[in-house]
Design an enzyme around this catalytic site. Structure first.
Site, short mmCIF file in Angstrom:
data_model
loop_
_atom_site.label_atom_id
_atom_site.label_comp_id
_atom_site.label_asym_id
_atom_site.label_seq_id
_atom_site.Cartn_x
_atom_site.Cartn_y
_atom_site.Cartn_z
CB SER A 187 -0.95 0.00 1.20
OG SER A 187 -0.21 -0.15 2.39
CG HIS A 215 -3.90 -0.76 -2.15
ND1 HIS A 215 -4.42 0.51 -2.34
CD2 HIS A 215 -3.64 -0.85 -0.82
CE1 HIS A 215 -4.45 1.15 -1.19
NE2 HIS A 215 -3.99 0.34 -0.24
CE LYS A 246 -7.33 0.18 0.89
NZ LYS A 246 -7.38 1.32 1.79
C1 LIG Z 1 -3.14 -3.30 2.14
C2 LIG Z 1 -4.35 -2.85 2.90
N1 LIG Z 1 -5.10 -3.79 3.52
C3 LIG Z 1 -6.20 -3.45 4.20
C4 LIG Z 1 -6.61 -2.14 4.32
C5 LIG Z 1 -7.82 -1.81 5.12
O1 LIG Z 1 -8.90 -1.57 4.29
P1 LIG Z 1 -10.13 -0.69 4.79
O2 LIG Z 1 -9.78 0.74 4.50
O3 LIG Z 1 -11.27 -1.19 4.00
O4 LIG Z 1 -10.27 -0.93 6.25
C6 LIG Z 1 -5.88 -1.15 3.69
C7 LIG Z 1 -6.32 0.28 3.79
O5 LIG Z 1 -5.65 1.14 4.26
C8 LIG Z 1 -4.71 -1.50 2.96
O6 LIG Z 1 -3.96 -0.56 2.37
#
Ligand SMILES: Cc1ncc(COP(=O)(O)O)c(C=O)c1O
Length: 399
Positions: A187, A215, A246
């Protein structure tokens, strides 16, 4: 001396911690979005080219998602009124789970309140203190927190290093239950996990394989099916996590896998059991988003052509964009205060690219994290490049 009652300030350490953040250049005010989440948006009273959202495909404002949400509110109300396991499972929740499972080509899926809850809730519920988690060093915080909650032992392998992972798997052959876990797309760096190698190692050593495709869903693979589809690994990853927050443009997270995995999570994943389910509008908008992924693949093509254009522009300007291979493109700056200065300067001139520092990324690796979307125009991207270039030159970040 006994303190005068009422004068003790047990939370005063928080003020000290905030002071330290200020001194290190890491203190951030929240930027306030006034209006819709769009490629050109108004934050803190200023119209800026927005390179900071995860709204890859522009679905936050897609008319079909908005209509679906409005209809759901009118027909089903504003809230679900309960956790899923008591009275809060609506038809729409089940329909969304069926839709996601079909999209990801797995037997079943379960939806959580967020991607964070999906990762943390899953890892913490399937592993216990006798078990071992093998985790990439740049995995998301929700994986790290889930691993800690599980009380399993945690061994971190160097970023994308399959050889090191292989060694760890050999060394820990005596542990009965092991989980290999990686982000599909990382991310903060925008690089892609070497999934074929990792999945093969997990299989060879009898470890559970889990991928967080937050992502990659909506971004990579056929119609945005993610890294597993991109690499042709269907059936070789036991647990796939995705987010609805996202590219899908709404809110929530999900886990895909076998029927027994999903039934187990229905019974044991604590965020699923102990936190209220999505309002109907959220589930309905997510359902509409999966239809859009199937009906409008040109959005994904546009996302990638914009990504190529923007990356080429950054390279021409002499920016260091690290290992990025996806629309997440970091502009590496070094120290946090320089990143925050560049971010603020760019913002004042009309570009919102959030500065990111420790603890989200390692010390000395502060950056501006940029994400272009399918809905940016070429003119907006070129203008953003011009502004970022001028600002960075002014600070001596690029020649
Ligand atoms: C790699 C990754 N996994 C999980 C999440 C968490 O997702 P959510 O924003 O739906 O809680 C994020 C978000 O920041 C992320 O970047």
């Amino acid at each position: 001396m006994t303190p005068v009652p009422g004068t003790l300030k047990p939370l005063s350490f928080l003020d000290e911690a905030l002071e330290t953040l200020r001194a290190e250049g890491l203190y951030r005010r929240l930027r306030i979005l006034e209006g819709e989440q769009k490629p050109r948006a108004r934050f803190d009273g200023r119209e800026v080219i927005n390179l900071s959202s995860n709204n890859y495909l522009g679905l936050t404002t897609h008319p079909k998602l908005k209509e679906a949400a409005i209809r759901a509110v009118k027909e089903l109300g504003a809230g679900s009124g309960s956790v899923r396991t008591i009275a809060g499972t609506m038809d729409l929740h089940m329909e969304l789970e069926r839709k996601i499972a079909a999209f990801k080509k797995t037997e079943a899926a379960v939806v959580f309140q967020s991607g964070f809850a999906a990762n943390a809730g899953t890892v913490a519920s399937i592993l216990g203190k006798e078990d071992l988690i093998l985790s990439d060093e740049l995995n998301h915080a929700s994986i790290i927190d889930g691993a800690r909650l599980s009380r399993a032992a945690i061994r971190v392998f160097p970023h994308k290093d399959t050889a090191a992972l292989g060694k760890l798997l050999e060394e820990t052959a005596d542990v009965k239950r092991r989980l290999v876990i990686t982000d599909g797309v990382f991310s903060m760096d925008g690089d892609v996990a070497p999934l074929p190698g990792i999945a093969a190692l997990a299989r060879e050593h009898g470890a559970i394989m889990m991928v967080d495709d937050a992502h990659a869903s909506g971004v990579m693979g056929q119609n945005g099916r993610g890294t597993i589809d991109h690499y042709g690994l269907h059936g070789q990853v036991d647990i796939q996590v995705g987010t609805l927050s996202k590219a899908i443009g709404v809110l929530g997270g999900y886990v895909c896998g076998s029927k027994s995995l999903i039934e187990y999570l229905y019974h044991r994943a604590r965020p699923f059991l102990f936190s209220t389910s999505h309002p109907p509008a959220v589930a309905a908008a997510c359902l509409a988003a999966f239809d859009v992924l199937e009906q409008e693949p040109e959005r994904i093509e546009r996302l990638w052509s914009n990504t190529r254009r923007f990356k080429a522009g950054l390279a021409r300007l002499g920016f260091d964009t690290g290992m990025s291979e996806t629309p997440i493109t970091p502009i590496l700056v070094g120290e946090a205060d320089r990143a925050m200065k560049l971010s603020d300067l760019a913002f004042d001139r009309g570009v919102f690219a959030q500065g990111i520092g420790f603890p989200t990324v390692a010390k000395g690796k502060a950056r501006l994290r940029t994400i272009v979307t399918a809905t940016h125009t070429e003119e907006e991207l070129d203008k953003a490049l011009e502004i970022l270039g001028d600002a960075a030159r002014g600070l001596g970040i690029i020649p």
